[in-house]
Every structure is written in C-alpha cells, then in structure tokens.
Design a protein around this motif. Structure first.
Motif, PDB file in Angstrom:
ATOM      1  N   PHE A   1       0.898  -1.171   0.000  1.00  0.00           N
ATOM      2  CA  PHE A   1       0.000   0.000   0.000  1.00  0.00           C
ATOM      3  C   PHE A   1       0.923   1.205   0.000  1.00  0.00           C
ATOM      4  CE2 PHE A   1       0.851  -1.492   4.257  1.00  0.00           C
ATOM      5  CZ  PHE A   1       1.266  -0.347   4.931  1.00  0.00           C
TER       6      PHE A   1
ATOM      7  N   ASP B   1       4.928   3.156   8.240  1.00  0.00           N
ATOM      8  CA  ASP B   1       3.957   2.055   8.106  1.00  0.00           C
ATOM      9  C   ASP B   1       3.992   1.625   6.655  1.00  0.00           C
ATOM     10  OD1 ASP B   1       1.815   0.316   8.141  1.00  0.00           O
ATOM     11  OD2 ASP B   1       0.407   1.742   9.054  1.00  0.00           O
TER      12      ASP B   1
ATOM     13  N   ASP C   1       2.473  -6.065   6.341  1.00  0.00           N
ATOM     14  CA  ASP C   1       2.067  -4.812   6.982  1.00  0.00           C
ATOM     15  C   ASP C   1       2.814  -4.681   8.300  1.00  0.00           C
ATOM     16  OD1 ASP C   1       0.741  -2.494   7.590  1.00  0.00           O
ATOM     17  OD2 ASP C   1      -1.222  -3.419   7.910  1.00  0.00           O
ATOM     18  N   MET C   2       3.588  -3.627   8.424  1.00  0.00           N
ATOM     19  CA  MET C   2       4.347  -3.404   9.658  1.00  0.00           C
ATOM     20  C   MET C   2       4.482  -1.899   9.886  1.00  0.00           C
ATOM     21  SD  MET C   2       8.154  -4.738  10.730  1.00  0.00           S
ATOM     22  CE  MET C   2       9.125  -3.883   9.509  1.00  0.00           C
ATOM     23  N   THR C   3       4.420  -1.492  11.131  1.00  0.00           N
ATOM     24  CA  THR C   3       4.736  -0.110  11.491  1.00  0.00           C
ATOM     25  C   THR C   3       5.829  -0.110  12.542  1.00  0.00           C
ATOM     26  OG1 THR C   3       2.403   0.466  11.223  1.00  0.00           O
ATOM     27  CG2 THR C   3       3.804   2.106  12.268  1.00  0.00           C
TER      28      THR C   3
ATOM     29  N   GLU D   1      -1.789  -3.208  16.090  1.00  0.00           N
ATOM     30  CA  GLU D   1      -1.170  -1.917  15.787  1.00  0.00           C
ATOM     31  C   GLU D   1      -1.768  -0.738  16.543  1.00  0.00           C
ATOM     32  OE1 GLU D   1      -2.149  -0.395  11.808  1.00  0.00           O
ATOM     33  OE2 GLU D   1      -3.011  -2.352  11.358  1.00  0.00           O
TER      34      GLU D   1
ATOM     35  N   GLU E   1       3.310  -1.787  14.953  1.00  0.00           N
ATOM     36  CA  GLU E   1       2.442  -2.794  14.336  1.00  0.00           C
ATOM     37  C   GLU E   1       3.243  -4.022  13.944  1.00  0.00           C
ATOM     38  OE1 GLU E   1       1.026  -1.727  10.391  1.00  0.00           O
ATOM     39  OE2 GLU E   1      -0.634  -3.154  10.558  1.00  0.00           O
TER      40      GLU E   1
HETATM   41 ZN    ZN Z   1       0.318  -0.874   8.640  1.00  0.00          ZN
END
Ligand code: ZN
Ligand code: ZN
Length: 377
Positions: A206, A237, A248-250, A341, A355
């Motif tokens: 994204f 993020d 998906d990681m923050t 998250e 996250e």
């Molecule tokens: Zn994220």
C-alpha cells in the motif's frame, strides 16, 4: 536484529498455493447461505478460487462446477493460470457477451436462487443483473462467503505473507540509518519502497506512510516534503507485495533526543502492543485483543488519542477479515493472519504506532514481522 541477521527467503521456491480445493469448500457453504450458486464478482475472490490474476473475470460457482468468464485480453492467461492451479472450469472468453455466457451457465446449473457478493456489487450492477442478466432467478445478497474461507491461510499463503514481511524487514534495516541524515519524508519513503523492490517485492503493499514530527499525529499521513529533524518521532507504516500477498508493519523511529512525553508515548504504545500480541490466540474474541491494547493506553490517560482499531486480517487484501476492533464480532481462528497496531497521536508531540503482523496459533501467535522495536535510528 541487524540487516545481516534478517534474511529474505528464495521467492522463486515458495510452497505452492493449494487453490484447487477452495471452490469445493465454497460449494459446501452455499446451502447454509440458502443459494444454489454464487456469482463471484470480487476479483480478489476470483483469484483466491482460481489462481487468475487478470483484471476482468466473473466466476459462477454452482453444484455443476465452475464457469469462468473473461474477455479476449485474458483468454490464454486464464487457461494457463487455471490449469497451473489445477482448477477445472468451463472457461468462456466472451468479449462483451458476458451476459449471455453467464445467463446460460446459471440456466444450465438450474439455479433458482443465485447469490451475489453484496460487498462487491454496486447498486447499478445489481439492477443490471436483476433486469437484464438473470431476470428469471431470485438474486440473494450474500456476505463473507469467500472471506470466511480466506480467514484461514494454507501453507503456501503463509509462506508468501512471511516472505513479504521478510522483504519489508530487510528493506527497513537497510535504509533506516538514512533517517539520521535528515531526508524528507518523501525521500525516505521512496528509498524504502525501492529497497523492497530490490529485495524481490512485486510492488508495495500500500502507499508507504512516513509521518514525521507533527505529521505523525495523523495516522494515515502521506509522505510529503517535510524534512525529518532531531526530536522527531517518525511513524513508518509499510509493506511488500509478494505473489499477491501483503505484508504490513509499522515502526516508530526516534530521531535525536526525545522529550519526556515522547519517551512515555513510546513506552506506553510498546506495552500496549505487547499486551495485544499476548492476547492473540485461537478462540479469542478479536475485540478482546483490542481491549488488551486499549486498557494500557487508557490507563496512561491517552485513550482518546488512540484513534483507530487495533488491527485487521492480512492476505490477498491488505485489509481483510477478521477486523480487530471494539465492534468486532470475530473469533480468532488458528492460521489466521492479523495485525496488532495500537497508536497514540498527540498533535504537539507527534505520533507513535507499533504494528506487527502475527499468525494465530492454538495457544498464542507467531509474529512474522521481525524488525526490532528499539526506537533508535
Ligand atoms: Zn500498517
Ligand atoms: Zn495495518
């Protein structure tokens, strides 16, 4: 973990996806939904059920089997991809005659009640289906039939999600030191995206969020021209896409010295995130994971600064079931993949969000995003 300790698996030899049995499982769910057949119009769901990755297709799933309709651009691709996935279907390449092909297939299946995917059909399309495509059958809105199957990931899906997470981990480790050089959010985001590509991502998962200083107080800030400076919390993020699957990681990185409030924000969110991860297990209500995070942030007095839900499922979509929030009714299932998250957003101090993406197991969960959580650059 340093960049050297993180590793991207060989993306060319990931465990195969087990596509062929999925339509059979969907067929078993049709009776409970009181439909004789389902017209799958969500392209992501078509992909899940057939392996087809093109941008135009409809799939009819009935007791008689599968009817797959696409246009001339994708005839050969559909034949190849469905065969590779071991999916048996009648493939119709119709140009603009999709209506006739689908109406004929519904007639041949003898379906009296045809399910539509309510979340993927516009009002206009529903009217067209009702008046022109299928005037003689009863159209029934359905929700979540394919999503329910997609909740539980098979080994091949898990391998792709883990690989996408690994790409993101390695990419961040590689570019993270650049934060000390005072790049703009834009510049840093582009370097991160490029690093993910270099390590094998097909695309970004994204639009990467890089939110520094006061921008960090906006949970979904788009990277802009602001230059990252000492005293900034930088919310990053992001994710990688590998063979259709997202990561998906923050992480929130502290550039230079933090104020006492910023230090406390970081410590509270870190504790909240750990509490959320610790709450995840098969059979747990998703809203209890949210509650575990929220309790820590409430206790710190920042409940109203936690501006969003705790997490979401991840797979072929970046946001999919189960939702992990206060209003969620989902129970977590083993082999589901969800994010945890929590965040705290204070306009005068910036934002902190941490996250991880985790795989639900019978007695807990296993994180697949592995980047350390020290805030230092
Ligand atoms: Zn994220
Ligand atoms: Zn997320």
């Amino acid at each position: 973990m340093t960049a050297a300790e993180l590793d991207v698996p060989d993306l060319t030899s990931l465990a195969p996806l087990d596509v062929a049995p999925r339509a059979g499982r969907l067929r078993e769910a049709l009776a409970a939904a009181e439909v004789d057949a389902l017209l799958v119009t969500s392209l992501t769901n078509v992909r899940y059920l057939t392996g087809f990755t093109g941008s135009a297709a409809l799939l009819l799933v009935s007791g008689r089997g599968l009817t797959f309709v696409t246009d001339g651009r994708y005839g050969q691709q559909a034949t190849d991809q469905l065969a590779a996935a071991g999916v048996e279907a009648t493939i119709e390449v119709t140009g603009d005659a999709q209506r006739q092909a689908m109406a004929a297939a519904v007639g041949a299946a003898g379906a009296a009640r045809l399910g539509l995917e309510a979340d993927a059909v516009t009002w206009a399309a529903q009217r067209t289906y009702a008046t022109s495509w299928f005037p003689d059958v009863e159209l029934v809105p359905t929700t979540g039939l394919v999503a329910a199957l997609r909740l539980v990931k098979d080994e091949g899906e898990m391998a792709r999600i883990a690989a996408a997470c690994a790409v993101a981990d390695v990419a961040l480790a590689e570019v993270r030191p650049r934060l000390a050089d005072g790049p703009t959010e834009d510049e840093f985001g582009q370097e991160l995206d490029l690093a993910m590509r270099r390590h094998g991502a097909d695309d970004v998962s994204f639009e990467t969020i890089v939110a520094s200083g006061p921008n960090g107080a906006k949970p979904h800030h788009r990277p802009g021209p602001r230059r990252i400076a000492d005293g900034d919390l930088v919310v990053i993020d992001f994710g990688a896409l590998v063979d259709g699957y997202h990561s998906d990681m923050t992480r929130t990185v502290a550039v230079g010295a933090l104020s006492a409030t910023q230090e406390r924000m970081y410590a509270v969110v870190l504790e909240a995130q750990a509490a959320g991860v610790a709450a995840v297990a098969e059979g747990v209500a998703a809203r209890d994971v949210d509650r575990a995070c929220r309790a820590v942030i409430d206790e710190a007095g920042w409940g109203s600064a936690f501006l969003h839900g705790t997490g979401h499922g991840v797979g072929l979509d970046i946001h999919e079931d189960p939702r992990v929030g206060q209003a969620s009714t989902a129970m977590l299932a083993s082999r589901s993949v969800v994010t945890v998250e929590p965040g705290v957003y204070l306009p005068e101090h910036g934002g902190v969000r941490i996250e991880d993406t985790v795989v639900v197991t019978p007695d807990g969960c296993r994180p697949v995003t592995l980047t350390h959580k020290s805030p230092a650059v």
